[in-house]
Design a protein around this motif. Structure first.
Motif, mmCIF file in Angstrom:
data_model
loop_
_atom_site.group_PDB
_atom_site.id
_atom_site.type_symbol
_atom_site.label_atom_id
_atom_site.label_comp_id
_atom_site.label_asym_id
_atom_site.label_seq_id
_atom_site.Cartn_x
_atom_site.Cartn_y
_atom_site.Cartn_z
ATOM 1 N N ARG A 226 0.844 -1.325 -0.099
ATOM 2 C CA ARG A 226 -0.013 0.083 0.048
ATOM 3 C C ARG A 226 0.796 1.019 0.098
ATOM 4 O O ARG A 226 0.756 2.177 0.809
ATOM 5 N N PRO A 227 1.652 1.482 -1.174
ATOM 6 C CA PRO A 227 2.420 2.347 -1.045
ATOM 7 C C PRO A 227 1.755 3.907 -0.984
ATOM 8 O O PRO A 227 0.570 4.080 -1.729
ATOM 9 N N ALA A 228 2.229 4.766 -0.140
ATOM 10 C CA ALA A 228 1.526 5.978 0.032
ATOM 11 C C ALA A 228 1.555 6.869 -1.232
ATOM 12 O O ALA A 228 0.733 7.929 -1.258
ATOM 13 N N ASN A 229 2.668 7.030 -2.084
ATOM 14 C CA ASN A 229 2.685 7.857 -3.161
ATOM 15 C C ASN A 229 3.438 7.155 -4.291
ATOM 16 O O ASN A 229 3.858 5.897 -4.084
ATOM 17 N N VAL A 230 3.461 7.907 -5.366
ATOM 18 C CA VAL A 230 4.182 7.438 -6.626
ATOM 19 C C VAL A 230 5.447 7.103 -6.205
ATOM 20 O O VAL A 230 6.228 6.108 -6.789
ATOM 21 N N PHE A 231 6.345 7.907 -5.506
ATOM 22 C CA PHE A 231 7.422 7.783 -5.269
ATOM 23 C C PHE A 231 8.013 6.277 -4.781
ATOM 24 O O PHE A 231 8.698 5.649 -5.108
ATOM 25 N N HIS A 279 -3.880 6.623 -10.960
ATOM 26 C CA HIS A 279 -2.844 5.404 -11.135
ATOM 27 C C HIS A 279 -3.699 4.138 -10.672
ATOM 28 O O HIS A 279 -3.920 4.000 -9.357
ATOM 29 N N VAL A 280 -3.772 3.380 -11.331
ATOM 30 C CA VAL A 280 -3.802 1.729 -11.081
ATOM 31 C C VAL A 280 -2.689 1.074 -10.950
ATOM 32 O O VAL A 280 -2.072 0.861 -11.882
ATOM 33 N N LEU A 281 -2.291 0.570 -9.583
ATOM 34 C CA LEU A 281 -0.925 0.116 -9.550
ATOM 35 C C LEU A 281 -0.937 -1.533 -9.329
ATOM 36 O O LEU A 281 -1.777 -2.005 -8.716
ATOM 37 N N GLY A 352 -9.417 -6.911 -7.469
ATOM 38 C CA GLY A 352 -9.187 -6.536 -6.205
ATOM 39 C C GLY A 352 -7.974 -6.314 -5.522
ATOM 40 O O GLY A 352 -7.739 -5.779 -4.606
ATOM 41 N N TRP A 353 -6.932 -6.590 -6.296
ATOM 42 C CA TRP A 353 -5.335 -6.669 -6.099
ATOM 43 C C TRP A 353 -4.726 -5.167 -6.291
ATOM 44 O O TRP A 353 -4.003 -4.904 -6.130
ATOM 45 N N GLU A 354 -5.600 -4.391 -7.157
ATOM 46 C CA GLU A 354 -5.152 -3.051 -7.549
ATOM 47 C C GLU A 354 -5.176 -2.191 -6.507
ATOM 48 O O GLU A 354 -5.707 -2.383 -5.173
ATOM 49 N N TRP A 355 -4.247 -1.233 -6.530
ATOM 50 C CA TRP A 355 -3.932 -0.155 -5.459
ATOM 51 C C TRP A 355 -3.949 1.256 -6.169
ATOM 52 O O TRP A 355 -3.266 1.274 -7.057
ATOM 53 N N LEU A 356 -5.008 2.180 -5.713
ATOM 54 C CA LEU A 356 -4.983 3.233 -6.385
ATOM 55 C C LEU A 356 -4.423 4.410 -5.647
ATOM 56 O O LEU A 356 -3.888 4.370 -4.426
ATOM 57 N N LEU A 357 -3.668 5.225 -6.466
ATOM 58 C CA LEU A 357 -3.164 6.330 -6.247
ATOM 59 C C LEU A 357 -3.381 7.639 -7.008
ATOM 60 O O LEU A 357 -3.694 7.453 -8.045
ATOM 61 N N ALA A 358 -3.775 8.817 -6.238
ATOM 62 C CA ALA A 358 -4.096 9.942 -7.039
ATOM 63 C C ALA A 358 -2.495 10.431 -7.967
ATOM 64 O O ALA A 358 -1.694 10.046 -7.733
ATOM 65 N N GLU A 359 -3.066 10.983 -8.830
ATOM 66 C CA GLU A 359 -1.928 11.591 -9.859
ATOM 67 C C GLU A 359 -1.433 12.968 -8.989
ATOM 68 O O GLU A 359 -2.012 13.545 -8.372
#
Lengths: 378, 286
Positions: A226-231, A279-281, A352-359
């Motif tokens: 569950r990374p908090a951001n793109v970096f 982003h769908v990770l 359901g394994w996707e992780w979403l991040l805002a751009e």
């Protein structure tokens, strides 16, 4: 039950007007193995040196067990450091190196003898006490450095990229050994590394740093899954970033369009609006590669295949030109499992394994970060 | 794995050159000096047979023993002063940024471009009764009348320090350059304060540089005969003056040769001590 051992609050540091640490706050619990992870220049080593007392912060305070030690010189801090290049005293024997800290405390000779022997036994170097550092291999020097640092029974051990000078195999051995030592001694370890694999396998908690700020603080699993951001997502492990668009929002569920597939997902912890791009990770190991006649997934063809021993890593080019990394375990039922370049396949993933991040204005990795991340891979 | 000489003509050429150089320009002249020292003085041919140790016996003449000891004393003072100035200088030099370091080393080397004899005469102008230093001190009101600076033991030592200081600083600078910062931090980290770190870490690790500097200063300080010739009175002789006098004025070659061999042996002793100190650091190949 966990108690705070060390806390940093509002730490800032500049070198030549370049901000190295920016209003950073962090608390470290007693007995934990915490890793400072980040590319070179992220401030992780400076942060460690501040705990040791080698650098003073421009702003902020360092507190150890409730006592302010911000201005306390290193020799008066009950913490010890394992240096990147070991920093052994070249003119002293292994025994004298390890005994140095105890001699500085002016302990009785017999006491020193006993504790040095104990420390050397702990790192399996009993028979090397009389040797000089230059007569030891890199791995052995590393052990001496560790013995020297733990012999004073510090409240906290600070390790500055201690394994980076060792070869891969030795590094793995030392990782296991460090973990064992930490369990046996019950000392808090603060470990600095740029190697994300090392960080994931050793830590109780990971602090991901970039540009002197904490990007994420969490368990290895949280940071990876569950990374908090793109970096963080890019730096820790490999990640596929798929472009997504919100097509519906209903209560706690949202629908996202990815490559024309409609995915029903739970609402992410950030604000979403209709038609918003995000982003769908998906990690390479979450990707499923299907036969070309399958009804599921997106069509593409193999452009790269890498045999990795336990996995087969491939890159698939989709029809819109984007690349997908996939990492699949070998299947015992299908020993001939392999792809050829150009082979047509379909790509899918477990629902359901996707992780979403805002751009975030989409920041690409700088070259240096790319290198560091690459470095960490191998 | 060694390759044979035939396979490496360049290597062979270098070896021949180096060994030839050492043999003809180092070993042979020194053997000649050793030879001369055990021969007999001869007014017409300088030296002749029979072989004997008279020259060495003569060295124990109280007069020469006194010169040797006085010379050793002046050289020791010179070395001590050079060390006291050179050690902190070299330490500071190793700490400034690289560009300033190059500039400072350059300034340190610039005087070598002028002949040391000329520079010693320049010193004489400064130290003379009506010289720059006396005039300055008088006009500042420190002195009422000129002080006797020239032709004193002090003047000789000033001259020796001036000429030899760079030879102390350069080897010290090199050991301070090699002194790793993290080793010092490790010492602090393990509970040692500044003084303890200096005593236990910095001094032992810079000792080879100290010994190298001492070697480069102490022995030449005993031999720089022109410094007492120009700056000293008749009583401030160095061993170098004795050797020079024996060869050029007294024409006693065996005795001059014996005196210079004693100097060489002293040097060898110091080099041996230097090697020992390096071996302790595990750098015997350095």
């Amino acid at each position: 039950m966990t108690e705070t051992l060390l806390s940093l609050s509002g730490i800032s540091k500049q070198f030549d007007e370049k901000t190295v640490l920016d209003e950073l706050s962090l608390t470290i619990d007693d007995g934990e193995f915490i890793t400072l992870l980040g590319p070179s220049g992220c401030g992780k080593t400076t942060l460690l040196r501040m705990m040791a007392g080698f650098e003073l912060p421009d702003k902020g305070t360092v507190t150890l067990s409730g006592v302010d030690i911000t201005q306390t010189p290193p020799e008066k801090r009950p913490l010890n450091t394992v240096f990147q290049n070991y920093a052994l005293f070249p003119h002293m024997s292994v025994f004298d190196n390890v005994a140095y800290g105890l001699k500085m405390e002016k302990r009785p000779k017999a006491d020193i003898q006993e504790r040095v022997e104990e420390a050397l036994a702990m790192v399996q170097l009993e028979d090397f006490a009389k040797r000089k550092p230059h007569q030891l291999s890199g791995g052995q020097q590393q052990r001496v450095a560790i013995a020297r640092a733990v012999v004073k029974r510090p409240k906290m051990l600070l390790l500055d990229e201690p394994l980076s000078a060792l070869d891969y195999k030795l590094r793995r051995t030392m990782q296991v050994e460090l973990k064992r030592l930490q369990r046996e001694l019950g000392i808090t370890f603060v470990f600095v590394t740029h190697d994300q694999e090392e960080a994931l396998s050793m830590s109780d908690r990971i602090v991901v740093l970039k540009d002197g700020r904490i990007q994420q603080l969490g368990t290895p699993r949280e940071v990876y899954e569950r990374p908090a951001n793109v970096f963080t997502a890019r730096f820790v492990g490999q990640t596929n970033f798929f472009p997504g668009r919100v097509t519906s929002i209903e209560g706690e569920r949202i629908s996202v369009d990815v490559f024309g597939l409609n995915r029903d997902l739970s609402k992410p912890p950030f604000r979403v609006a209709m038609n918003q791009s995000l982003h769908v990770l998906l990690r390479p190991e979450d990707i499923r590669v299907l036969a070309p006649d399958d009804t599921e997934g997106v069509a593409g063809h193999i452009v790269e295949r890498n045999y990795k021993g336990s996995t087969l890593d491939s890159v698939i080019e989709l029809e819109d030109g984007s690349h997908v990394m996939a990492s699949e375990f070998f299947d015992e039922d299908d020993p001939a499992f392999d792809y050829s370049i150009g082979e047509r396949v379909r790509v899918s993933w477990v629902d359901g394994w996707e992780w979403l991040l805002a751009e975030e204005g989409d920041e690409p990795l700088t070259d240096e970060e790319e290198l560091a991340a690459d470095d960490a891979e191998h | 794995m060694m390759l044979s000489i035939k396979q490496q003509p360049f290597r062979a050429a270098v070896l021949v050159l180096v060994w030839g150089w050492l043999l003809f320009l180092v070993l042979a002249p020194n053997m000649l000096v050793v030879g001369a020292s055990v021969m007999t003085r001869d007014p017409s041919t300088f030296i002749s047979l029979p072989l004997n140790l008279d020259a060495y016996r003569q060295l124990f003449n109280p007069l020469y023993l006194e010169v040797f000891l006085h010379s050793l004393y002046m050289a020791a003072i010179t070395t001590l002063i050079c060390l006291l100035i050179g050690y902190p200088f070299a330490w500071a030099l190793s700490r400034v940024d690289k560009r300033r370091q190059m500039l400072l080393i350059f300034l340190l080397i610039v005087p070598f471009w002028t002949n040391s004899l000329v520079r010693t005469y320049a010193l004489k102008l400064i130290l003379a009764t009506n010289g720059l230093l006396n005039s300055a001190l008088i006009s500042l009101g420190v002195l009422d009348e000129p002080a006797q600076l020239l032709y004193t033991e002090g003047a000789v030592i000033v001259g020796l320090v001036y000429l030899l200081l760079p030879f102390m600083i350069l080897p010290l600078y090199s050991v301070f350059e090699d002194l790793r910062q993290d080793v010092l931090l490790a010492s602090h980290d393990l509970g040692a304060g500044r003084l303890a770190t200096f005593k236990n870490i910095i001094v032992p690790l810079t000792l080879p540089g100290v010994l190298a500097g001492v070697m480069l200063v102490l022995l030449p300080a005993m031999g720089l005969f022109f410094v007492p010739d120009i700056l000293g009175g008749s009583r401030n002789l160095l061993v170098g003056n004795v050797i020079k006098n024996q060869f050029l004025d007294a024409r006693n070659w065996p005795f001059g040769a014996a005196a210079s061999i004693v100097l060489t042996l002293t040097m060898a002793l110091l080099m041996f001590a230097h090697r020992l100190s390096k071996r302790r650091l595990g750098e015997e190949d350095a």
